[in-house]
Design a protein around this motif. Structure first.
Motif, PDB file in Angstrom:
ATOM      1  N   PHE A  26       0.776  -1.078   0.025  1.00 23.05           N
ATOM      2  CA  PHE A  26       0.072  -0.124   0.050  1.00 23.05           C
ATOM      3  C   PHE A  26       0.853   1.418   0.001  1.00 23.05           C
ATOM      4  O   PHE A  26       0.414   2.318  -0.679  1.00 23.05           O
ATOM      5  N   ILE A  29       1.223   1.411  -3.714  1.00 25.72           N
ATOM      6  CA  ILE A  29       0.078   1.856  -4.218  1.00 25.72           C
ATOM      7  C   ILE A  29      -0.184   3.309  -4.195  1.00 25.72           C
ATOM      8  O   ILE A  29      -0.630   4.116  -5.078  1.00 25.72           O
ATOM      9  N   TYR A  30      -0.035   3.760  -3.056  1.00 26.21           N
ATOM     10  CA  TYR A  30      -0.222   5.178  -2.813  1.00 26.21           C
ATOM     11  C   TYR A  30       1.030   6.332  -3.381  1.00 26.21           C
ATOM     12  O   TYR A  30       0.648   7.272  -3.907  1.00 26.21           O
ATOM     13  N   TYR A 118      -3.914  -8.809  -6.475  1.00 30.22           N
ATOM     14  CA  TYR A 118      -3.115  -7.751  -5.711  1.00 30.22           C
ATOM     15  C   TYR A 118      -1.670  -7.452  -6.401  1.00 30.22           C
ATOM     16  O   TYR A 118      -1.524  -6.182  -6.744  1.00 30.22           O
ATOM     17  N   THR A 158      -6.903  -3.737  -6.268  1.00 30.38           N
ATOM     18  CA  THR A 158      -6.051  -3.904  -5.200  1.00 30.38           C
ATOM     19  C   THR A 158      -6.603  -4.094  -3.791  1.00 30.38           C
ATOM     20  O   THR A 158      -6.462  -4.827  -2.818  1.00 30.38           O
ATOM     21  N   TYR A 159      -7.534  -3.091  -3.537  1.00 30.53           N
ATOM     22  CA  TYR A 159      -8.157  -2.828  -2.299  1.00 30.53           C
ATOM     23  C   TYR A 159      -9.161  -4.268  -2.150  1.00 30.53           C
ATOM     24  O   TYR A 159      -9.139  -4.927  -0.950  1.00 30.53           O
ATOM     25  N   TYR A 183      -3.726  -1.279   5.978  1.00 30.49           N
ATOM     26  CA  TYR A 183      -4.247  -0.461   5.378  1.00 30.49           C
ATOM     27  C   TYR A 183      -3.612   1.198   5.651  1.00 30.49           C
ATOM     28  O   TYR A 183      -3.515   1.895   4.571  1.00 30.49           O
ATOM     29  N   GLY A 186      -1.230   3.094   3.189  1.00 33.14           N
ATOM     30  CA  GLY A 186      -1.327   3.940   2.254  1.00 33.14           C
ATOM     31  C   GLY A 186      -1.042   5.314   2.821  1.00 33.14           C
ATOM     32  O   GLY A 186      -0.721   6.223   2.057  1.00 33.14           O
TER      33      GLY A 186
END
Length: 511
Positions: A26, A29-30, A118, A158-159, A183, A186
Motif C-alpha cells: 500500500f 500503491i499510494y 493484488y 488492489t483493495y 491499510y 496508504g
C-alpha cells in the motif's frame, strides 16, 4: 457460541511477513497514485500568461505573515501549458478507471485468490507509471489521460483483493489491529511520495519530473517480485508456514468456502448499505479535505503549499499514527468490554464526528492560517479511526464474500471522490471567498452527520446468514416446496416464519 481460536504460537513468522509486505504494497500503491499530484506542478508552466491557476485568489486575507515564506515560492517553467480545468481532468481520470474494477476485482479475488490479483494490480500500475514520461512527451495529453484511466483500472483491484486475503490471514481477535496496520501503508505512502517527489522534481536526477515516475515505478516493480514469490492466498497454501501457526490462523478466521454470491441478499442487506453510506460520506470529507488543504490555504490564506510537502502531509502523518492505534484499541475493547457491533459503530462515529464538528468552525478562524491548519490536520488525522470501524466491518459480516463487499462499498467511496471536487469547483470556481468555502464546509459536515446516523442505525458486527453454506441450500430447497407445505412434508396452517410454521411445526427448509 463459536469456539475461540487456539492459543497463539510463540513465533508467528509467516503472518508477520505477509502483513509487512502487504503494508509496503500500500505504500507503493499510494506512491504511484499520489506522485502525479506533485510532478504536475513541475510539468506545467505556471509562469505562462494563459495559466488560470491563480486568477481566482481572494483578497480577503493579507498577503503577509504567512506560514510559508513567500520569498521561497517557486514558479514552475514546465513543458506544458495546461489550464486548471485540464489539470483537474488529468488528476481525476484515474478514478474513472478505478471505479470500474472494484466489484469484478473483489469477485475475481474470491475465485482465484487475492495474491496474484493484488500483485498484478500493482505491477500493471507500476509499468504504466514507468511509461508515463514517454507517453506524455510523444503522444500528447489525450494519451496521458488514457494512461491514467488504465492505471486506475489496474489499481482498482488492489483493495478488494487485499480485503479478500485479510479474511483468510487475520484471526477475529486480531482483525482490527492487522487490518489497520496494513491499510495505514496508504498514509505512509502518501507522506513518502509527497516528500520524495518534491525532491526529485527539484533535482536534475533523470531529468527532473520524469524521475518521479521512474523511481516510484521501479521500486513498485521490485516489491512485486518479493510479493509474488513469497506470499500465498491463504495460510494453507504457504509452503513455509508451520503447522502450529497455520492451525492458529485458520481456527481464528473460521471456515472459508467457494460459494456462489448471494447477490440479492447482499444488495438488500441493511448492514451492507450501512457501510456503503458511511464509506461515501467519509470519502466525501476525505477528498474535500485533500482539495481544501492546498486550495483553501493558497487561494484564501495566500499560503503556498505547492513547494512545502511537509505542510501538505501533516494530516496524513497524523492519520498514520491514529489509524494504526485505532486498530489496536478496537481489538482491545472488543475482547474486554463491548461487542464487535458497538466497537465498529463507536470508531466510525468518532472519526466522522470529528470532521462534522470541525468543518463548520473553520469559518471563525478567519485569516489565521495557523489555526486553520491545525483544524484541517485534526479533521483529517483523527477521522482515520474509521479503520477500526466500517473499513474492517466487511470481514465481520462475511469472510467468504469480503472482497466482493469491499468492491461494492468502495465504489461508493470512489464516487464521492469524483463528485466532491466537482462541488468545490461549483461553489468556488468564480467566487473563491471565505463565505463560499464555508458553504462547502457546511455541506461536508452535514454529509458526515448523515453517514453517522445511517451507520449507527444499520450496522451489524456478526456473521450474516447469507455467508453460511447452508443458506443457498435452504433457499433452493425452499423453492421446491409447494405453497403451504413445510420441508418435512407436513401441511402448515399458516405462513412459516424463521423455521416455525403457524401451528408450531418445524420447517426444515424454510428461511
Amino acid at each position: 457460541m463459536r469456539r475461540c481460536s487456539r492459543a497463539m504460537p510463540n513465533k508467528i513468522w509467516i503472518q508477520t511477513y505477509f502483513c509487512h509486505l502487504a503494508f509496503l504494497g500500500f505504500v507503493n500503491i499510494y506512491s504511484l497514485r499520489i506522485s502525479l499530484s506533485v510532478a504536475l506542478v513541475a510539468m506545467v508552466n505556471s509562469t505562462d500568461g494563459t495559466s488560470s491557476a491563480n486568477k481566482s485568489t481572494s483578497d480577503e486575507c493579507p498577503d503577509v505573515g504567512n506560514i510559508h515564506n513567500k520569498t521561497h515560492k517557486i514558479h514552475s517553467s514546465g513543458e506544458y501549458n495546461w489550464d486548471a480545468n485540464l489539470q483537474g481532468i488529468i488528476l481525476g481520470s484515474f478514478f474513472y478507471g478505478y471505479i470500474v474494477t472494484q466489484v469484478p476485482g473483489g469477485r475475481l479475488a474470491e475465485k482465484i485468490g487475492g495474491k496474484i490479483l493484488y500483485g498484478l494490480g500493482v505491477l500493471v500500475t507500476a509499468i504504466l507509471t514507468l511509461a508515463t514520461p514517454v507517453v506524455v512527451r510523444t503522444m500528447g495529453v489525450g494519451a496521458f489521460i488514457t494512461l491514467r484511466i488504465l492505471m486506475g483500472i489496474g489499481e482498482g483491484v488492489t483493495y478488494p483483493a487485499m480485503h479478500c486475503m485479510l479474511g483468510k490471514w487475520c484471526p477475529k481477535q486480531e482483525r482490527s489491529r492487522l487490518t489497520t496496520f496494513i491499510y495505514s501503508g496508504g498514509y505512509c505512502g502518501t507522506v513518502v511520495s509527497l516528500a520524495v517527489s518534491g525532491v526529485l522534481c527539484n533535482s536534475n536526477f533523470l531529468g527532473g519530473w520524469p524521475s518521479v515516475f521512474y523511481v516510484t515505478g521501479a521500486v513498485s516493480c521490485l516489491w512485486c517480485v518479493f510479493w509474488l514469490l513469497y506470499t500465498s492466498n491463504s495460510p494453507r497454501d504457504h509452503k513455509y508456514i508451520s503447522k502450529a501457526e497455520r492451525d492458529y490462523i485458520e481456527s481464528g478466521v473460521g471456515q472459508r468456502l467457494d460459494l456462489p454470491v448471494p447477490w440479492k441478499a447482499i444488495l438488500s442487506s441493511r448492514p451492507v448499505w450501512g457501510i456503503c453510506i458511511a464509506f461515501f460520506c467519509y470519502a466525501w470529507g476525505g477528498y474535500i479535505l485533500l482539495t481544501c488543504l492546498p486550495t483553501y490555504m493558497h487561494k484564501i490564506l495566500k499560503v503556498d503549499l505547492s513547494s512545502d510537502g511537509f505542510l501538505s502531509s501533516l494530516p496524513t502523518v497524523l492519520s498514520f499514527f491514529v489509524g494504526s492505534f485505532s486498530g489496536i484499541l478496537a481489538d482491545f475493547v472488543r475482547r474486554r468490554y463491548i461487542s464487535t457491533k458497538t466497537t465498529r459503530k463507536l470508531f466510525t462515529s468518532f472519526g466522522m464526528l470529528v470532521s462534522a464538528v470541525i468543518f463548520p468552525f473553520i469559518h471563525f478562524a478567519g485569516c489565521n492560517e495557523t489555526i486553520v491548519l491545525v483544524m484541517l490536520v485534526a479533521a483529517g488525522g483523527l477521522s482515520s479511526t474509521i479503520l477500526g470501524g466500517f473499513m474492517v466491518n466487511h470481514i465481520d459480516l462475511s469472510c467468504n464474500f469480503s472482497g466482493t463487499l469491499f468492491g461494492i462499498t468502495n465504489m461508493f467511496g470512489t464516487a464521492a471522490g469524483m463528485l466532491g471536487p466537482l462541488v468545490v469547483g461549483l461553489f468556488t470556481n468564480h467566487h473563491s471567498t471565505i463565505g463560499q468555502w464555508q458553504l462547502v464546509f457546511y455541506i461536508t459536515a452535514g454529509i458526515n452527520v448523515i453517514g453517522i446516523i445511517a451507520y449507527v442505525t444499520m450496522a451489524e458486527g456478526e456473521e450474516q446468514d447469507w455467508n453460511r453454506p447452508d443458506y443457498l441450500h435452504q433457499r433452493k430447497q425452499n423453492k421446491n416446496i409447494p405453497n403451504g407445505v413445510t420441508a418435512n412434508g407436513t401441511t402448515a396452517n399458516g405462513i412459516a416464519t424463521n423455521g416455525i410454521t403457524a401451528n408450531g411445526t418445524t420447517t426444515y427448509g424454510s428461511l
